[in-house]
Design a protein around this motif. Structure first.
Motif, short mmCIF file in Angstrom:
data_model
loop_
_atom_site.label_atom_id
_atom_site.label_comp_id
_atom_site.label_asym_id
_atom_site.label_seq_id
_atom_site.Cartn_x
_atom_site.Cartn_y
_atom_site.Cartn_z
N TYR A 101 -7.06 0.98 -9.61
CA TYR A 101 -6.58 -0.28 -8.87
C TYR A 101 -5.60 -0.01 -7.69
CZ TYR A 101 -4.60 -4.81 -8.00
OH TYR A 101 -4.28 -6.01 -7.64
N PRO A 102 -6.09 0.11 -6.44
CA PRO A 102 -5.29 0.48 -5.24
C PRO A 102 -4.28 -0.68 -4.83
CG PRO A 102 -7.53 -0.56 -4.48
CD PRO A 102 -7.40 -0.28 -6.13
N GLY A 103 -4.46 -2.15 -5.52
CA GLY A 103 -3.45 -2.94 -4.93
C GLY A 103 -2.20 -2.64 -5.31
N CYS A 104 -1.82 -1.92 -6.27
CA CYS A 104 -0.29 -1.88 -6.84
C CYS A 104 0.36 -0.60 -6.28
CB CYS A 104 -0.30 -1.50 -8.45
SG CYS A 104 -1.40 -0.36 -9.23
N TRP A 105 -0.62 0.24 -5.29
CA TRP A 105 -0.05 1.41 -4.82
C TRP A 105 -0.11 1.29 -3.09
CZ3 TRP A 105 1.97 3.76 -8.35
CH2 TRP A 105 1.51 3.97 -9.65
N ARG A 106 -0.41 0.01 -2.77
CA ARG A 106 -0.25 -0.02 -1.27
C ARG A 106 0.93 0.00 -0.75
NH1 ARG A 106 -5.05 -4.10 -1.93
NH2 ARG A 106 -6.79 -2.76 -1.44
N VAL A 119 3.65 9.77 -7.86
CA VAL A 119 3.07 8.75 -7.09
C VAL A 119 2.26 9.16 -5.51
CG1 VAL A 119 3.28 6.46 -6.16
CG2 VAL A 119 4.20 6.92 -8.28
N LEU A 120 3.24 10.05 -4.74
CA LEU A 120 2.53 10.37 -3.70
C LEU A 120 1.42 11.10 -3.74
CD1 LEU A 120 5.61 10.41 -1.51
CD2 LEU A 120 3.84 8.53 -1.65
N SER A 121 1.56 12.03 -4.93
CA SER A 121 0.46 13.23 -5.22
C SER A 121 -0.94 12.23 -5.75
CB SER A 121 0.79 14.05 -6.44
OG SER A 121 1.85 14.82 -5.87
N HIS A 142 -4.13 8.27 -1.52
CA HIS A 142 -5.19 7.71 -0.58
C HIS A 142 -5.13 6.21 -0.71
CE1 HIS A 142 -6.36 8.22 -4.93
NE2 HIS A 142 -7.42 7.02 -4.72
N HIS A 143 -4.40 5.49 -1.52
CA HIS A 143 -4.26 3.82 -1.71
C HIS A 143 -2.89 3.55 -0.78
CE1 HIS A 143 -7.09 3.67 -4.74
NE2 HIS A 143 -6.52 4.33 -5.71
N ILE A 144 -1.83 4.23 -0.53
CA ILE A 144 -0.69 3.92 0.03
C ILE A 144 -0.91 3.60 1.54
CG2 ILE A 144 1.55 4.72 0.64
CD1 ILE A 144 1.27 6.50 -2.02
N ARG A 145 -0.34 2.40 1.72
CA ARG A 145 -0.44 2.12 3.36
C ARG A 145 0.79 1.93 3.99
NH1 ARG A 145 -5.02 2.82 1.65
NH2 ARG A 145 -6.86 1.39 1.77
N GLU A 146 1.93 1.78 3.08
CA GLU A 146 3.22 1.53 3.59
C GLU A 146 4.34 2.12 2.61
OE1 GLU A 146 6.05 -2.13 3.37
OE2 GLU A 146 4.17 -2.89 4.41
N ILE A 147 5.18 2.83 3.27
CA ILE A 147 6.32 3.61 2.40
C ILE A 147 7.66 2.90 2.92
CG2 ILE A 147 7.40 5.61 1.72
CD1 ILE A 147 4.70 7.00 1.60
N ASN A 192 -4.12 7.28 4.71
CA ASN A 192 -4.10 5.65 4.89
C ASN A 192 -2.79 5.16 5.33
OD1 ASN A 192 -7.04 5.60 4.84
ND2 ASN A 192 -6.77 5.53 2.67
N LEU A 193 -1.65 5.99 5.60
CA LEU A 193 -0.52 5.36 5.62
C LEU A 193 -0.47 4.72 7.24
CD1 LEU A 193 2.28 5.34 4.69
CD2 LEU A 193 2.87 7.42 6.08
N GLN A 194 -0.08 3.68 7.14
CA GLN A 194 -0.02 2.74 8.39
C GLN A 194 1.49 2.38 8.90
OE1 GLN A 194 -2.40 -0.71 7.07
NE2 GLN A 194 -4.33 0.30 7.23
N SER A 195 2.37 2.25 7.75
CA SER A 195 3.85 1.93 8.05
C SER A 195 4.83 2.90 7.31
CB SER A 195 4.00 0.61 7.92
OG SER A 195 5.33 0.41 7.83
N LEU A 196 5.81 3.54 8.02
CA LEU A 196 6.77 4.40 7.30
C LEU A 196 7.99 3.67 7.83
CD1 LEU A 196 7.49 6.70 5.60
CD2 LEU A 196 7.40 8.14 7.71
#
Length: 102
Positions: free
Chosen positions: A30-35, A57-59, A63-68, A91-95
């Motif tokens: 379920y990618p929603g909880c890791w975005r 989690v990062l490991s 591939h699901h993470i979009r924002e950290i 897929n990271l879009q925002s840090l």
């Protein structure tokens, strides 16, 4: 089940990854909880707050993470940057680094 995952804090989700391989597979499916991931070592409930959980989690969910986001005052930026560099967080879009005034 997805509705439940959306309401569970990231720290708890990180702990659930270690319950069993079935739980890990379901959570990672379920990618929603890791975005959006927020890391704060001052937080004791909710956000990721320890280096082991952050790395795990990062490991696993990279591939699901979009924002950290994380607090600039913590020791986590170095851990996060190393994990981002060595894991495929493609897929990271925002840090976002949050200062004391954010």
């Amino acid at each position: 089940m997805c509705l439940i995952f959306d309401r569970v804090p990231h720290m708890t989700l990180a702990q659930c990854l270690d319950v069993s391989s079935v739980w890990r597979q379901r959570l990672l499916a379920y990618p929603g909880c890791w975005r959006r991931i927020h890391i704060d070592e001052e937080e004791r409930y909710g956000d990721l707050s320890d280096a082991r959980s952050v790395h795990r989690v990062l490991s696993l969910a990279s591939h699901h993470i979009r924002e950290i986001s994380f607090a600039a005052s913590s020791s986590m930026p170095a851990i996060c940057m190393e994990s981002i560099k060595t894991k495929n967080v493609s897929n990271l879009q925002s840090l976002r680094i949050q200062g004391a005034n954010n």
